[in-house]
Design a protein around this motif. Structure first.
Motif, PDB file in Angstrom:
ATOM      1  N   GLY A  91      35.249  30.135  40.151  1.00  0.00           N
ATOM      2  CA  GLY A  91      34.687  30.590  38.888  1.00  0.00           C
ATOM      3  C   GLY A  91      35.735  30.652  37.803  1.00  0.00           C
ATOM      4  O   GLY A  91      36.908  30.886  38.072  1.00  0.00           O
ATOM      5  N   THR A  92      35.323  30.432  36.584  1.00  0.00           N
ATOM      6  CA  THR A  92      36.223  30.528  35.430  1.00  0.00           C
ATOM      7  C   THR A  92      35.563  31.392  34.369  1.00  0.00           C
ATOM      8  O   THR A  92      34.340  31.544  34.331  1.00  0.00           O
ATOM      9  CB  THR A  92      36.551  29.149  34.840  1.00  0.00           C
ATOM     10  OG1 THR A  92      35.327  28.502  34.433  1.00  0.00           O
ATOM     11  CG2 THR A  92      37.243  28.262  35.880  1.00  0.00           C
ATOM     12  N   GLY A  93      36.402  31.973  33.513  1.00  0.00           N
ATOM     13  CA  GLY A  93      35.847  32.807  32.459  1.00  0.00           C
ATOM     14  C   GLY A  93      36.921  33.331  31.534  1.00  0.00           C
ATOM     15  O   GLY A  93      38.116  33.181  31.790  1.00  0.00           O
ATOM     16  N   ASN A  95      37.509  36.385  31.070  1.00  0.00           N
ATOM     17  CA  ASN A  95      38.137  37.551  31.690  1.00  0.00           C
ATOM     18  C   ASN A  95      37.890  37.488  33.196  1.00  0.00           C
ATOM     19  O   ASN A  95      37.044  36.708  33.671  1.00  0.00           O
ATOM     20  CB  ASN A  95      37.619  38.851  31.071  1.00  0.00           C
ATOM     21  CG  ASN A  95      36.130  39.043  31.277  1.00  0.00           C
ATOM     22  OD1 ASN A  95      35.670  39.161  32.404  1.00  0.00           O
ATOM     23  ND2 ASN A  95      35.373  39.100  30.176  1.00  0.00           N
ATOM     24  N   THR A  97      36.428  39.485  35.397  1.00  0.00           N
ATOM     25  CA  THR A  97      35.093  39.831  35.879  1.00  0.00           C
ATOM     26  C   THR A  97      34.120  38.683  35.676  1.00  0.00           C
ATOM     27  O   THR A  97      33.337  38.348  36.574  1.00  0.00           O
ATOM     28  CB  THR A  97      34.583  41.096  35.170  1.00  0.00           C
ATOM     29  OG1 THR A  97      35.442  42.189  35.502  1.00  0.00           O
ATOM     30  CG2 THR A  97      33.172  41.439  35.617  1.00  0.00           C
ATOM     31  N   ASP A  98      34.147  38.064  34.508  1.00  0.00           N
ATOM     32  CA  ASP A  98      33.263  36.918  34.257  1.00  0.00           C
ATOM     33  C   ASP A  98      33.561  35.780  35.228  1.00  0.00           C
ATOM     34  O   ASP A  98      32.638  35.112  35.715  1.00  0.00           O
ATOM     35  CB  ASP A  98      33.436  36.424  32.821  1.00  0.00           C
ATOM     36  CG  ASP A  98      32.792  37.334  31.795  1.00  0.00           C
ATOM     37  OD1 ASP A  98      32.043  38.258  32.202  1.00  0.00           O
ATOM     38  OD2 ASP A  98      33.036  37.149  30.587  1.00  0.00           O
ATOM     39  N   ALA A  99      34.836  35.544  35.501  1.00  0.00           N
ATOM     40  CA  ALA A  99      35.201  34.475  36.427  1.00  0.00           C
ATOM     41  C   ALA A  99      34.677  34.758  37.827  1.00  0.00           C
ATOM     42  O   ALA A  99      34.176  33.858  38.519  1.00  0.00           O
ATOM     43  CB  ALA A  99      36.721  34.299  36.453  1.00  0.00           C
ATOM     44  N   VAL A 101      32.072  36.686  38.631  1.00  0.00           N
ATOM     45  CA  VAL A 101      30.612  36.548  38.589  1.00  0.00           C
ATOM     46  C   VAL A 101      30.216  35.081  38.701  1.00  0.00           C
ATOM     47  O   VAL A 101      29.281  34.720  39.432  1.00  0.00           O
ATOM     48  CB  VAL A 101      30.052  37.170  37.289  1.00  0.00           C
ATOM     49  CG1 VAL A 101      28.587  36.784  37.097  1.00  0.00           C
ATOM     50  CG2 VAL A 101      30.187  38.683  37.326  1.00  0.00           C
ATOM     51  N   ASP A 102      30.935  34.212  38.006  1.00  0.00           N
ATOM     52  CA  ASP A 102      30.679  32.776  38.067  1.00  0.00           C
ATOM     53  C   ASP A 102      30.921  32.242  39.481  1.00  0.00           C
ATOM     54  O   ASP A 102      30.103  31.499  40.032  1.00  0.00           O
ATOM     55  CB  ASP A 102      31.578  32.062  37.058  1.00  0.00           C
ATOM     56  CG  ASP A 102      31.323  30.566  36.973  1.00  0.00           C
ATOM     57  OD1 ASP A 102      30.151  30.150  37.089  1.00  0.00           O
ATOM     58  OD2 ASP A 102      32.303  29.810  36.797  1.00  0.00           O
ATOM     59  N   HIS A 176      37.633  47.843  36.167  1.00  0.00           N
ATOM     60  CA  HIS A 176      36.491  46.936  36.272  1.00  0.00           C
ATOM     61  C   HIS A 176      35.390  47.292  35.277  1.00  0.00           C
ATOM     62  O   HIS A 176      34.896  46.429  34.534  1.00  0.00           O
ATOM     63  CB  HIS A 176      35.932  46.968  37.695  1.00  0.00           C
ATOM     64  CG  HIS A 176      34.730  46.083  37.887  1.00  0.00           C
ATOM     65  ND1 HIS A 176      33.440  46.557  37.774  1.00  0.00           N
ATOM     66  CD2 HIS A 176      34.626  44.759  38.157  1.00  0.00           C
ATOM     67  CE1 HIS A 176      32.590  45.567  37.984  1.00  0.00           C
ATOM     68  NE2 HIS A 176      33.284  44.465  38.217  1.00  0.00           N
ATOM     69  N   ASP A 180      37.002  44.934  32.336  1.00  0.00           N
ATOM     70  CA  ASP A 180      36.775  43.611  32.939  1.00  0.00           C
ATOM     71  C   ASP A 180      37.939  43.138  33.803  1.00  0.00           C
ATOM     72  O   ASP A 180      38.202  41.931  33.899  1.00  0.00           O
ATOM     73  CB  ASP A 180      36.473  42.561  31.863  1.00  0.00           C
ATOM     74  CG  ASP A 180      35.161  42.827  31.148  1.00  0.00           C
ATOM     75  OD1 ASP A 180      34.181  43.143  31.834  1.00  0.00           O
ATOM     76  OD2 ASP A 180      35.118  42.740  29.906  1.00  0.00           O
TER      77      ASP A 180
END
Length: 257
Positions: A91-93, A95, A97-99, A101-102, A176, A180
Motif C-alpha cells: 500500500g502507498t499513501g 501518510n 495509516t492511509d498506506a 489501509v491501502d 494512530h 496517522d
C-alpha cells in the motif's frame, strides 16, 4: 508530503492450519512464528526495509524502495522453507495509516485470511522510482526515561512488562488516532513509529499525553530518509543526542507557528 509504502504480510489460512489435522503444540507454533518473522525481517532489512511482528500471523513492514519482484522472491523463499505461505499487500499513501489501509484492502479483496483457496496473493503497486524522494520515510524512535531505574531494578519482571505495555498502548493509540502514525514495540523500552512529517510541538504533546495517561516519561529521536534504514538510523542518532543532552525531542522535526 511523504510517500509512505507499507506492506502487510499475512499468513495464509493460518488459524485453520494450526488445528489441522489436530491442534499443534503451542511451543512449536511460537518457534515457527519467531523464525518466520526473523527471516522476513532479515530479507527486508538487507533491502533497507523494516519489519514489525504485530500479531505474528499479520506483520507490517516499511518497504520504500523494495519492488514487486523482491516481494515475490520473499514469498518464494518462505514457501520453500516453511509449511505455511504468505500473502502480501503493498500500500502507498500520503501518510502511514492511509498506506496500511491501502495494503489491507488488496488482501481483503482477494479473500479472507482463513480462506483455504487464497494462496500467495501479491496485491498493490510500489512507489515509482521517479516519484521517490530523499525524505519519503519519517521514523520516530521513542525511549522510556530511566526505565531501568524506575521499573527493571525496582519491580518484578511482569510488573515492569505491564508498565511498559501500558505506555506503549497510550503512545500507539494517540499516534494512530490523532496523527496517522503506526507505532511498534521493538523490545526493552523502545518503540519505533512510522509517522508523517510532524513538528516538534506535536511530539511534545504526544509525550505529555503518554505521561498523563500512563504515568510514563519518554524522549524521542526523529529521522527522515529515502528508506526505512536511512530514516531509522537518523532517528537512532537523534535519540542519542537526547540521552547525551537530557532533551526530549531531537532530530528531523520542524518548529512551526
Amino acid at each position: 508530503m511523504m510517500n509512505a509504502q507499507v506492506t502487510l504480510v499475512q499468513l495464509d489460512n493460518y488459524g485453520p492450519w494450526t488445528v489441522t489435522p489436530e491442534p499443534r503444540r503451542e511451543a512449536d507454533l511460537q518457534t515457527m512464528q519467531s523464525r518466520l518473522f526473523a527471516d522476513i525481517s532479515q530479507f527486508l532489512g538487507t533491502r533497507d526495509g523494516y519489519a514489525f511482528f504485530t500479531r505474528f500471523d499479520n506483520m507490517i513492514a516499511v518497504t520504500n524502495g523494495i519492488d514487486r519482484a523482491a516481494h515475490r522472491r520473499l514469498q518464494e523463499s518462505l514457501r520453500n522453507r516453511y509449511p505455511v505461505t504468505v500473502s502480501l499487500g503493498i500500500g502507498t499513501g500520503a501518510n502511514p495509516t492511509d498506506a496500511l489501509v491501502d495494503a489491507t484492502a488488496h488482501l481483503q479483496a482477494a479473500g479472507s485470511a482463513q480462506d483455504a483457496d487464497r494462496r500467495e496473493v501479491l496485491g498493490g503497486d510500489t512507489i515509482p522510482e521517479a516519484e521517490r524522494t530523499d525524505d519519503d520515510v519519517h521514523i520516530a524512535h521513542f525511549d522510556v526515561n530511566d526505565a531501568t531505574g524506575k521499573y527493571t531494578d525496582e519491580l518484578d519482571a511482569f510488573s515492569t512488562f505491564v508498565r511498559i505495555e501500558q505506555g506503549y498502548a497510550a503512545l500507539m493509540r494517540t499516534l494512530h488516532d490523532e496523527h496517522d502514525g503506526l507505532a511498534f514495540f521493538v523490545g526493552g523500552d523502545n518503540v519505533i513509529a512510522l509517522v508523517p512529517d510532524l513538528d516538534r510541538e506535536t511530539y511534545v504533546d504526544v509525550i505529555e499525553h503518554v505521561r498523563e495517561a500512563a504515568d510514563m516519561s519518554l524522549k524521542v529521536g526523529v529521522g527522515a530518509g529515502r528508506t526505512a534504514t536511512d530514516a531509522g538510523m537518523a532517528a537512532k542518532h537523534a535519540l542519542e543526542v537526547c540521552r547525551e543532552e537530557g532533551t526530549t525531542v531531537e532530530g528531523d522535526v520542524a518548529i512551526r507557528n
